[in-house]
Design an enzyme around this catalytic site. Structure first.
Site, PDB file in Angstrom:
ATOM      1  CG  ASP A 141      -1.970   1.000   1.264  1.00  0.00           C
ATOM      2  OD1 ASP A 141      -2.829   0.943   0.375  1.00  0.00           O
ATOM      3  OD2 ASP A 141      -1.975   1.864   2.163  1.00  0.00           O
TER       4      ASP A 141
ATOM      5  CD  GLU B 269      -2.088   2.324  -3.655  1.00  0.00           C
ATOM      6  OE1 GLU B 269      -3.178   2.855  -3.894  1.00  0.00           O
ATOM      7  OE2 GLU B 269      -1.556   2.413  -2.540  1.00  0.00           O
TER       8      GLU B 269
END
Ligand code: GLC
Length: 556
Positions: free
Chosen positions: A198, A275
């Site tokens: 993330d 990401e």
């Protein structure tokens, strides 16, 4: 082919209206039948759910709403039994404010080793009443929140690039690094096949935390136009220091990968996927250099407007950048942070990508959006590299665009002062059986977000085995992609077509070449004589031509 499951919304085993791990395990055969290789689970860890699980309070345990660690073990072994790999989500930029480390930092006070694990600073102004710098939170408002000192007076401030309940870790602090290396090993020991990382571009901040006066552009440049930062890079994103973290992680993953009889490690067996919303494909490629991560999401492709030249540019840039470091390109059209592509593509071409659509907003043209979404997916799944699909896109689900605002749960809506509706519209629970309460999402009628009435006809049981449905289109595409080995192919553009047609050949190393024509123009186009149609995203004209907003795969 990786399929993203958003655990809150895929399958509810116990009827509380929120999806869970036993629900997922029971539905795994669906993914085998769909023809994907791996599933990626958005966070399932212990969490107060202030950002739908991206606020983690315990990285080594499962939130009771999703089940138990034993349920996670069962899920992993059931998936492996079906030859599906399992990728879990790792959230290293921030924890929940309810994480024991953050609670300890509050209790221990300024200057303590506990506070060093997060980013605490004294405020500016005579009484420290102003935030330490001018950074803004991605969800709206200031990126700093002030805490109370032990005596009840106002104290230091802590940094949160996301919601106030998501304090950023201090990645300059060695115990933070050691902790995450241990978390990686914990899940690798449980047999997971990789991690989606993330906001991988955020962990390290520029020294001194200098002010930044320009917009943040985190979830991308919503107008779909590429913005290169020629000036200084924003001090909170894409700092050089992040790369040594991923080099260390790669070493850990490699140590788990099997050594073959000749003594070579298969170092792509367990994978890391970044990401990282960065400025350009070249910056993105730096995350997938040979000794860092294996893949990184390609948001330029997701953000491309429905124009042939934009799509060609996105594909060419992505392949060139990935080739420059020897990594596979990746492709994605939808995820849990953006308006689903069946809705996005139903807005006029050139529209700024909205952060959620609600009552009173311009509504997408549903039929146009679905037609274009099917054509876009057929184009994407023919590209060499790795593709990510988001739960429900295989049903052609639109976003929920008429959800009442008072049921919204994304912190974006309140933090933006009710100007950005945020991401709830793409997070609505899946419809499995059109005639059941909650459309078969679970054994009760409860769903944590309301499902639009249009989801009944799009339910899995209404589409499976029915020729022409979106689900059958995905299954056909995925089967043909696998049979032809397209993921490992190489692409060449084809000339001789009108400007508004995207035409290319994917030539796999083994397997037969496939010719792809995606027609974004108004006029129907002919396919080459003698070519045989393998799959088409929609009906051809009565003369056998490819009409507007349709993609075909041909063997030639
Ligand atoms: C990523 C996630 C998003 C989350 C944010 C903060 O962008 O995809 O859902 O809100 O990080 O963790």
């Amino acid at each position: 082919m990786v399929y993203q499951i958003y655990p809150r919304s895929w399958a509810d085993g116990n009827g509380d209206g929120i999806g869970d791990l036993p629900g997922i395990t029971a539905r795994l055969p669906y993914l085998r039948d769909l023809g994907v290789d791996a599933l990626w689970l958005s966070p399932f860890y212990v969490s107060p759910q202030a950002d739908a699980g991206y606020d983690v309070a315990d990285y080594r345990d499962i939130d009771p709403i999703f089940g138990t660690l034993a349920d996670a073990d069962k899920l992993v072994s059931a998936a492996h039994g079906l030859e599906l790999k399992v990728i879990v989500d790792l959230v290293p930029n921030h924890s929940s404010d309810e994480h024991p480390w953050f609670q300890a930092a509050l209790a221990a006070g300024p200057g303590s080793p506990e506070r060093e694990r997060y980013v605490f600073r004294n405020g500016q102004g005579r009484h420290g009443e102003l935030p330490p710098n001018n950074w803004l939170c991605v969800f709206g408002g200031a990126a700093w929140t002030r805490v109370k000192a032990a005596d009840g007076t106002d104290g230091q401030w802590y940094l949160h690039l996301f919601a106030a309940k998501q304090p950023d870790f201090n990645w300059e602090n060695p115990p933070v690094r050691a902790e995450f290396e241990d978390v990686l090993r914990f899940w690798l020991d449980k047999g997971v096949d990789g991690f989606r990382v993330d906001v991988a571009n955020a962990l390290v901040k520029a020294a001194g935390l200098p002010d930044w006066d320009e917009p943040l552009h985190l979830l991308g440049d919503a107008d779909g136009v590429r913005h290169e930062h020629y000036g200084p890079r924003p001090p909170m994103w894409d700092q050089e220091g992040v790369h040594e973290i991923y080099r260390a992680w790669r070493q850990i993953l490699n140590s788990y990968n099997p050594i073959d009889a000749a003594g070579y490690s298969n170092d792509s067996d367990r994978i890391l996927c970044a990401e990282a919303w960065v400025d350009s494909q070249d910056r993105l490629a730096r995350y997938v250099r040979a000794d860092e991560m294996h893949q990184a999401f390609n948001f330029q492709f997701l953000q491309a407007q429905w124009r042939a030249s934009d799509l060609r540019d996105a594909v060419t840039n992505s392949l060139n950048a990935a080739d420059s470091v020897g990594a596979p390109a990746t492709w994605v059209l939808s995820n849990h942070d953006v308006v689903r592509h069946a809705s996005r593509l139903g807005l006029s071409v050139g529209t700024k990508r909205p952060n959620g659509i609600g009552v009173g907003d311009p509504q997408p043209d549903a039929a146009l959006g679905l037609r274009r979404a099917r054509a876009a997916t057929a184009l994407m799944l023919a590209l060499p590299g790795s593709s990510y699909i988001y739960q429900g896109e295989e049903l052609g689900l639109p976003d929920s665009t008429d959800m009442p605002d008072d049921v919204r749960q994304d912190p974006t809506w309140p933090r933006s002062g009710h100007t950005e509706r945020g991401r709830d519209g793409c997070r609505v629970p899946m419809p499995w059986e059109g005639d059941q309460p909650s459309y078969g999402f679970g054994p009760s009628a409860r769903t944590w977000l309301p499902q639009p009435g249009s989801y009944a006809d799009l339910a899995v049981d209404r589409q499976v085995g029915v020729a022409g449905t979106t689900l059958e289109l995905y299954r056909t595409l995925l089967t043909a992609r696998r049979e032809h080995g397209l993921g490992a192919g190489s692409l060449s553009w084809l000339g001789g077509y009108p400007e508004e047609v995207v035409a290319f050949v994917n030539e796999p190393a083994v397997g037969e070449r496939v010719l792809v024509i995606a027609n974004l123009g108004a006029e129907p186009v002919a396919v080459p004589g003698g070519a045989q149609i393998l799959v088409s995203s929609g009906p051809l004209t009565s003369q056998g031509l490819v009409p507007t907003d349709t993609s075909v795969w041909l063997s030639a």
